[in-house]
Design a protein around this motif. Sequence first.
Motif, PDB file in Angstrom:
ATOM      1  N   GLY A   1      54.155  22.316  87.619  1.00  0.00           N
ATOM      2  CA  GLY A   1      54.678  22.843  88.872  1.00  0.00           C
ATOM      3  C   GLY A   1      55.664  21.904  89.516  1.00  0.00           C
ATOM      4  O   GLY A   1      56.029  22.092  90.674  1.00  0.00           O
ATOM      5  N   ALA A   2      56.070  20.882  88.804  1.00  0.00           N
ATOM      6  CA  ALA A   2      56.975  19.915  89.385  1.00  0.00           C
ATOM      7  C   ALA A   2      58.384  20.474  89.452  1.00  0.00           C
ATOM      8  O   ALA A   2      58.740  21.396  88.748  1.00  0.00           O
ATOM      9  N   ASP A   3      59.191  19.871  90.319  1.00  0.00           N
ATOM     10  CA  ASP A   3      60.585  20.253  90.439  1.00  0.00           C
ATOM     11  C   ASP A   3      61.400  19.556  89.363  1.00  0.00           C
ATOM     12  O   ASP A   3      60.923  18.660  88.696  1.00  0.00           O
TER      13      ASP A   3
ATOM     14  N   GLY B   1      54.926  27.922  90.777  1.00  0.00           N
ATOM     15  CA  GLY B   1      54.460  26.880  89.871  1.00  0.00           C
ATOM     16  C   GLY B   1      53.451  25.958  90.525  1.00  0.00           C
ATOM     17  O   GLY B   1      52.453  25.553  89.907  1.00  0.00           O
ATOM     18  N   ILE B   2      53.678  25.610  91.805  1.00  0.00           N
ATOM     19  CA  ILE B   2      52.721  24.751  92.514  1.00  0.00           C
ATOM     20  C   ILE B   2      51.393  25.470  92.702  1.00  0.00           C
ATOM     21  O   ILE B   2      50.320  24.903  92.523  1.00  0.00           O
ATOM     22  N   ALA B   3      51.481  26.767  93.058  1.00  0.00           N
ATOM     23  CA  ALA B   3      50.243  27.520  93.249  1.00  0.00           C
ATOM     24  C   ALA B   3      49.470  27.644  91.937  1.00  0.00           C
ATOM     25  O   ALA B   3      48.235  27.521  91.909  1.00  0.00           O
ATOM     26  N   ASP B   4      50.185  27.863  90.831  1.00  0.00           N
ATOM     27  CA  ASP B   4      49.506  27.960  89.536  1.00  0.00           C
ATOM     28  C   ASP B   4      48.905  26.618  89.114  1.00  0.00           C
ATOM     29  O   ASP B   4      47.887  26.584  88.419  1.00  0.00           O
ATOM     30  N   TYR B   5      49.522  25.542  89.540  1.00  0.00           N
ATOM     31  CA  TYR B   5      48.998  24.228  89.189  1.00  0.00           C
ATOM     32  C   TYR B   5      47.626  23.984  89.829  1.00  0.00           C
ATOM     33  O   TYR B   5      46.733  23.381  89.239  1.00  0.00           O
ATOM     34  N   PHE B   6      47.466  24.456  91.070  1.00  0.00           N
ATOM     35  CA  PHE B   6      46.195  24.272  91.764  1.00  0.00           C
ATOM     36  C   PHE B   6      45.237  25.445  91.564  1.00  0.00           C
ATOM     37  O   PHE B   6      44.158  25.462  92.166  1.00  0.00           O
ATOM     38  N   ASN B   7      45.618  26.433  90.752  1.00  0.00           N
ATOM     39  CA  ASN B   7      44.745  27.579  90.500  1.00  0.00           C
ATOM     40  C   ASN B   7      43.855  27.252  89.289  1.00  0.00           C
ATOM     41  O   ASN B   7      44.359  27.108  88.175  1.00  0.00           O
ATOM     42  N   PRO B   8      42.569  27.090  89.470  1.00  0.00           N
ATOM     43  CA  PRO B   8      41.708  26.692  88.334  1.00  0.00           C
ATOM     44  C   PRO B   8      41.601  27.779  87.268  1.00  0.00           C
ATOM     45  O   PRO B   8      41.203  27.507  86.150  1.00  0.00           O
ATOM     46  N   VAL B   9      41.970  29.014  87.592  1.00  0.00           N
ATOM     47  CA  VAL B   9      41.836  30.086  86.613  1.00  0.00           C
ATOM     48  C   VAL B   9      43.032  30.107  85.659  1.00  0.00           C
ATOM     49  O   VAL B   9      42.888  30.233  84.453  1.00  0.00           O
ATOM     50  N   ALA B  10      44.237  29.970  86.211  1.00  0.00           N
ATOM     51  CA  ALA B  10      45.450  30.079  85.405  1.00  0.00           C
ATOM     52  C   ALA B  10      46.053  28.739  85.063  1.00  0.00           C
ATOM     53  O   ALA B  10      47.197  28.656  84.664  1.00  0.00           O
ATOM     54  N   VAL B  11      45.328  27.647  85.245  1.00  0.00           N
ATOM     55  CA  VAL B  11      45.877  26.324  84.976  1.00  0.00           C
ATOM     56  C   VAL B  11      46.107  26.157  83.479  1.00  0.00           C
ATOM     57  O   VAL B  11      45.357  26.659  82.655  1.00  0.00           O
TER      58      VAL B  11
END
Length: 334
Positions: A75-77, A59-69
């Motif tokens: 991405g929070a806990d 979730g954190i990686a997807d949050y910073f991914n400009p393609v899949a945002v």
Amino acid sequence: MPRKTALPPIIVKRHLGGHDEEESNHSWKLAYADFVTAMMTFFLVMWLMNITTTEQRKGIADYFNPVAVSQSNSGADGMLAGRSVDKSGSLTTPNAAGDQASPVASPPVVASVGDSDRQPAGRKDPLPHPPGGTVPPVDLLRNATESAPTRPAAEPPAPQATRAELEALLDRQSSELTERVALESLERDLRQRIAASPDLNALQGSLVIQQVPEGLRVQLTDQARFSMFKVGSAQMNEPGRRLMRMVASALVSVPNPIGITGHTDALGYAPDAKYGNWELSSDRANAARRELIASGIPGGRIVRVEGRADLDHFGASDPLDPSNRRISITLLRR
């Protein structure tokens, strides 16, 4: 002659390199600060990788991914752990657009009166349920075309007891209660008879009364100075007969069947003898049977006569203890 105007003084400033040297001396601080910041960032990343789960890291990686945002993805806990709720109220998986949410299984929802007013517009319960009831859990991962699991066939109702069976059960319980009261009364009567008899008062230690699963057991045991039979003989002596007649007078009024068992101590006969403790214990049990019948006990009430030799010791610590030589009279439960 024209007057000469005074020119402003020309000041020449020369720098000998002291300022450049000072700047060069402080440049290492910036490099050190960058190094410390980089190390702190590295350790923060390592710490996050250690305390987060695989789903949270995704979730954190997807949050910073400009393609899949996605604005509907977080991405929070927390309770959602990298998942979000779309417009229809479904819980979505990470890395999914808001309009293409992939629903996952959610815990059962407990509906109460007035919940229909608080539901989002357009949402319908998967199964109808009465107000105030509990909505059964629904597996949203199952395809819509997949048929619902078939319910097991209802078990046939257990046969109910008939009135005759209930009456028989009540009669049996009442009979058992009456029998238990009668056995307890018989035990008190036997103890009172011995205490009231001057001849048998000295033999109180020879009479052992026990409540056992089979019924009421009355054991007539030998003592160091008292024996119902002669040594190695099945001939009952006079004190033994008096004790047996006293027991028979208490048992004659109770209709329960009677079992008689003879016991001996571990003192054996010669190895080549044709007569042993098995024969002796059986003969003594038969002698007790004849004495009970002579004292008024109907012969049909005696249903068991057996000899146990020296297998069942009354005084387990000493196989030769006189109490091992005994006659057990058991008033059996019906």
